[in-house]
Design an enzyme around this catalytic site. Structure first.
Site, PDB file in Angstrom:
ATOM      1  N   ARG A  52      57.098  51.546  22.129  1.00 24.01           N
ATOM      2  CA  ARG A  52      57.477  50.872  23.192  1.00 24.01           C
ATOM      3  C   ARG A  52      56.510  51.199  24.485  1.00 24.01           C
ATOM      4  O   ARG A  52      55.750  52.216  24.370  1.00 24.01           O
ATOM      5  CB  ARG A  52      58.806  51.560  23.828  1.00 24.01           C
ATOM      6  CG  ARG A  52      59.907  50.577  22.783  1.00 24.01           C
ATOM      7  CD  ARG A  52      60.373  49.668  23.483  1.00 24.01           C
ATOM      8  NE  ARG A  52      61.566  48.903  22.823  1.00 24.01           N
ATOM      9  CZ  ARG A  52      62.381  47.865  23.234  1.00 24.01           C
ATOM     10  NH1 ARG A  52      62.060  47.134  24.320  1.00 24.01           N
ATOM     11  NH2 ARG A  52      63.210  47.187  22.669  1.00 24.01           N
ATOM     12  N   ARG A  70      68.136  53.178  20.707  1.00 24.48           N
ATOM     13  CA  ARG A  70      69.438  53.360  21.405  1.00 24.48           C
ATOM     14  C   ARG A  70      70.258  54.077  20.082  1.00 24.48           C
ATOM     15  O   ARG A  70      70.174  53.662  18.902  1.00 24.48           O
ATOM     16  CB  ARG A  70      70.257  52.348  22.093  1.00 24.48           C
ATOM     17  CG  ARG A  70      69.404  52.012  23.240  1.00 24.48           C
ATOM     18  CD  ARG A  70      70.114  50.746  23.801  1.00 24.48           C
ATOM     19  NE  ARG A  70      69.718  49.712  23.201  1.00 24.48           N
ATOM     20  CZ  ARG A  70      70.748  48.921  22.340  1.00 24.48           C
ATOM     21  NH1 ARG A  70      71.889  49.523  22.122  1.00 24.48           N
ATOM     22  NH2 ARG A  70      70.267  47.938  21.383  1.00 24.48           N
ATOM     23  N   LYS A  94      62.034  37.819  24.440  1.00 28.07           N
ATOM     24  CA  LYS A  94      62.254  37.646  26.040  1.00 28.07           C
ATOM     25  C   LYS A  94      61.002  38.003  26.672  1.00 28.07           C
ATOM     26  O   LYS A  94      60.536  37.468  27.629  1.00 28.07           O
ATOM     27  CB  LYS A  94      63.565  38.682  26.254  1.00 28.07           C
ATOM     28  CG  LYS A  94      64.983  38.233  26.062  1.00 28.07           C
ATOM     29  CD  LYS A  94      65.953  38.983  26.900  1.00 28.07           C
ATOM     30  CE  LYS A  94      65.765  40.536  26.957  1.00 28.07           C
ATOM     31  NZ  LYS A  94      65.489  41.290  25.725  1.00 28.07           N
ATOM     32  N   THR A  95      60.408  39.389  26.609  1.00 24.60           N
ATOM     33  CA  THR A  95      59.359  39.979  27.365  1.00 24.60           C
ATOM     34  C   THR A  95      58.072  39.098  27.208  1.00 24.60           C
ATOM     35  O   THR A  95      57.533  38.630  27.962  1.00 24.60           O
ATOM     36  CB  THR A  95      59.184  41.284  26.905  1.00 24.60           C
ATOM     37  OG1 THR A  95      60.312  42.172  27.372  1.00 24.60           O
ATOM     38  CG2 THR A  95      57.942  42.001  27.939  1.00 24.60           C
ATOM     39  N   ASP A 108      64.161  41.635  31.658  1.00 23.09           N
ATOM     40  CA  ASP A 108      65.059  42.087  30.802  1.00 23.09           C
ATOM     41  C   ASP A 108      66.659  41.906  31.302  1.00 23.09           C
ATOM     42  O   ASP A 108      67.632  41.759  30.743  1.00 23.09           O
ATOM     43  CB  ASP A 108      65.025  43.500  30.365  1.00 23.09           C
ATOM     44  CG  ASP A 108      65.894  44.078  29.207  1.00 23.09           C
ATOM     45  OD1 ASP A 108      66.021  43.161  28.195  1.00 23.09           O
ATOM     46  OD2 ASP A 108      66.371  44.989  29.142  1.00 23.09           O
ATOM     47  N   LYS A 139      69.459  51.337  29.949  1.00 25.62           N
ATOM     48  CA  LYS A 139      70.596  50.695  29.558  1.00 25.62           C
ATOM     49  C   LYS A 139      72.148  51.280  30.157  1.00 25.62           C
ATOM     50  O   LYS A 139      73.059  50.398  30.159  1.00 25.62           O
ATOM     51  CB  LYS A 139      70.718  50.611  28.134  1.00 25.62           C
ATOM     52  CG  LYS A 139      69.631  49.799  27.468  1.00 25.62           C
ATOM     53  CD  LYS A 139      69.749  48.098  27.961  1.00 25.62           C
ATOM     54  CE  LYS A 139      68.461  47.544  27.426  1.00 25.62           C
ATOM     55  NZ  LYS A 139      68.475  46.122  28.116  1.00 25.62           N
ATOM     56  N   SER A 170      66.799  42.516  21.887  1.00 26.43           N
ATOM     57  CA  SER A 170      65.336  43.189  21.648  1.00 26.43           C
ATOM     58  C   SER A 170      64.891  42.802  20.502  1.00 26.43           C
ATOM     59  O   SER A 170      65.380  42.385  19.115  1.00 26.43           O
ATOM     60  CB  SER A 170      65.649  44.632  21.391  1.00 26.43           C
ATOM     61  OG  SER A 170      64.829  45.347  21.007  1.00 26.43           O
ATOM     62  N   HIS A 179      71.455  39.724  30.310  1.00 18.81           N
ATOM     63  CA  HIS A 179      70.427  40.332  29.363  1.00 18.81           C
ATOM     64  C   HIS A 179      69.480  39.187  29.004  1.00 18.81           C
ATOM     65  O   HIS A 179      69.572  38.599  28.093  1.00 18.81           O
ATOM     66  CB  HIS A 179      71.015  40.907  28.335  1.00 18.81           C
ATOM     67  CG  HIS A 179      70.115  41.649  27.407  1.00 18.81           C
ATOM     68  ND1 HIS A 179      70.089  41.861  25.924  1.00 18.81           N
ATOM     69  CD2 HIS A 179      69.122  42.610  27.820  1.00 18.81           C
ATOM     70  CE1 HIS A 179      69.380  42.559  25.572  1.00 18.81           C
ATOM     71  NE2 HIS A 179      68.482  43.211  26.542  1.00 18.81           N
TER      72      HIS A 179
END
Length: 534
Positions: free
Chosen positions: A324, A60, A243-244, A258, A201, A239, A221
């Site tokens: 990714r 991003r 989390k994932t 997410d 996003k 990120s 988030h």
């Protein structure tokens, strides 16, 4: 006249200002995969997944994210270097340029929606320049039934044109790429960047305004999963903090990885229909669910193949560290039907502390929880944003400041009330460094982090001894099943404990300096959650 070649439904983009387009509507994942390969824009990997390169941008670009300042947003958005204002007049001109750019071209259109709870559903129409961008949206947004398409009316529209370059001198952007939200037109306009995460996003940022302002729902988030007893766990983190990875637990059903909403009815629902996971150093041993999800239908970004093969080398970061994969949530076996959970019982704040100061697990009081939520501390992990190549300390309010249009205290107040009303336990988890800072110490072993979270979820830390951290005041358990007790106290893992003490105070001072801008909005309970700095 627009043509539709591969769809049973005829669709016009005239209302968007896109004319004479060759519209490819609602193509299947297989069709989008095939078009990408045939056009030379992607290659099929050995697992069957499609591998593409997003071009100049592999992450991003937060400095190029704008919100149109209008009657809806002017008094509600927290304007500044995160939410950068853009005039309605400039947006209108740039929008017309982008739609003119897409006219007379082949474009890919997808009708989808976000928010798995039907009470909060938002229909989204996506118009993309490339087939692989459309595949990303097929994977990541929720997929309507065929019967729903005939009368589909979009609430929001995403227009993504990586090939369109803005002229900053004329268009009012910072450089040639941009991602702009217009809450009056209900449009997310993206140009000059192929990084697919900008689309995801963009809609997340829109929901982060719509849900708290109009729906009394807290957008988060976070990832979330559900245990056999029906208890929901929520994992906040930026990120690269896990989390994932950590929400993909074989003993629990995944709600999502997410983006979620926490409603006034005390339910937690996924915004999305897929997962967007980092694949740097991915292995089947460490992350089996993600590894096995990378099959036909998945979209790999910016990965490199092993020499002479089409087998992905997950350790190769020659393009970016932010490699990714996106895939539909149905690629994961262990998912929660309907992507909705109830009865939240545990919240985990995930941080990748590059200084190696914070304990691997600690229990927070309500005041500490609010303080750490507003602080949102982690290290910026290399590759997730343009220009970041080394980890660096980073405070991101609500563990998601780049996507939060309102003032952080608005979200913190909602979270604090929900935590108290639902009697939720809050834990701070350091997935970062132990035995010293980045460059000296080592990353916390995933198996230990998993064991600590499992112990917390199972109530196995309810009756153990706790000792408060001398600087941060957070409660460190002195024992935890399947975890060496010496790593629970980070000071013990450093060769020089006196240096640890010095660096702990330095980190505490960084927390205090960051929190200064929030102090006037914080109550006494939250301020009492701050670390000691002397």
């Amino acid at each position: 006249m627009e043509t539709n070649t591969l769809s049973t439904k005829s669709i016009s983009l005239m209302d968007l200002g896109i004319t004479n387009a060759n519209v490819q509507y609602q193509l299947s994942a297989d069709e989008l995969h095939a078009i990408t390969v045939q056009s030379g824009q992607g290659v099929e990997a050995s697992t069957g997944a499609l591998a593409i390169n997003t071009g100049e941008f592999t992450g991003r670009s937060p400095q190029d994210r704008f919100i149109v300042k209008d009657k809806i947003t002017e008094d509600k958005v927290w304007w500044g270097n995160i939410n950068i204002p853009f005039s309605p007049e400039a947006f209108e001109k740039l929008y017309n340029k982008v739609t003119q750019f897409l006219s007379n071209k082949q474009v890919f259109v997808r009708d989808s929606y976000v928010c798995s709870d039907a009470n909060y559903r938002l229909n989204v129409r996506v118009v993309t320049e490339t087939a692989w961008s459309n595949l990303f949206c097929y994977n990541m947004f929720l997929r309507p039934e065929e019967s729903e398409l005939a009368n589909f009316t979009p609430d929001w529209t995403v227009i993504c044109a990586p090939g369109f370059m803005a002229d900053p001198a004329v268009d009012g952007t910072r450089q040639s790429n941009f991602a702009i939200l217009d809450f009056t037109k209900k449009v997310a306009l993206i140009g000059g960047t192929g990084y697919t995460g900008e689309m995801k996003k963009g809609i997340f940022s829109a929901l982060n305004f719509i849900l708290p302002v109009f729906e009394n729902t807290l957008p988060m988030h976070c990832s979330a999963n559900v245990g056999e007893a029906g208890d929901t766990a929520i994992f906040f983190g930026l990120s690269g903090t896990g989390k994932t990875t950590l929400s993909a637990d074989p003993e629990r059903k995944l709600i999502g990885d997410d983006e979620h909403g926490w409603t006034s009815e005390n339910t937690v629902f996924n915004f999305e229909g897929g997962c967007y996971a980092k694949v740097i150093n991915l292995s089947e041993e460490n992350e089996p669910d993600i590894f096995r999800a990378i099959k036909k239908g998945a979209l790999l970004e910016n990965v490199v193949f092993k020499a002479g093969t089409n087998e992905v080398d997950y350790e190769n970061i020659s393009i970016t560290q932010n490699t990714r994969v996106s895939y539909p949530i149905t690629h994961i076996d262990n998912i929660q039907p309907g992507s909705i959970g109830h009865n939240p019982k545990n919240i985990f704040f995930l941080t990748a502390d590059s200084f190696g100061i914070l304990p691997p697990i600690s229990k927070l009081t309500p005041g500490q929880a609010a303080y750490h939520f507003i602080s949102g501390y982690t290290a910026k992990v290399a590759g997730t944003e343009a220009g970041v190549t080394e980890p660096q300390p980073n405070f991101s309010a609500c563990f998601g400041a780049p996507f939060m249009p309102l003032h952080p205290t608005k979200y913190a107040e909602m979270l604090s009330k929900k935590m108290k009303d639902a009697d939720v336990k809050v834990w701070l988890i350091n997935t970062g460094w132990t035995g010293g800072p980045y460059g000296t110490g080592s990353r916390m072993k995933l198996k230990y982090t998993r064991a600590m979270i499992t112990a917390a979820l199972n109530g196995e830390l309810d009756n153990v001894e706790y000792v408060d951290h001398k600087v941060f005041g957070i409660a460190k358990p002195q024992s935890c099943p399947n975890v060496p007790s010496e790593i629970l106290n980070p000071r013990n893992t450093w060769e020089d404990p006196a240096l640890y003490d010095k660096k702990a105070l330095e980190l505490a001072q960084k927390f205090k300096a960051n929190f200064a801008k929030f102090e006037e909005f914080a109550n006494a309970e939250i301020l009492a959650g701050a670390p000691i700095t002397e």
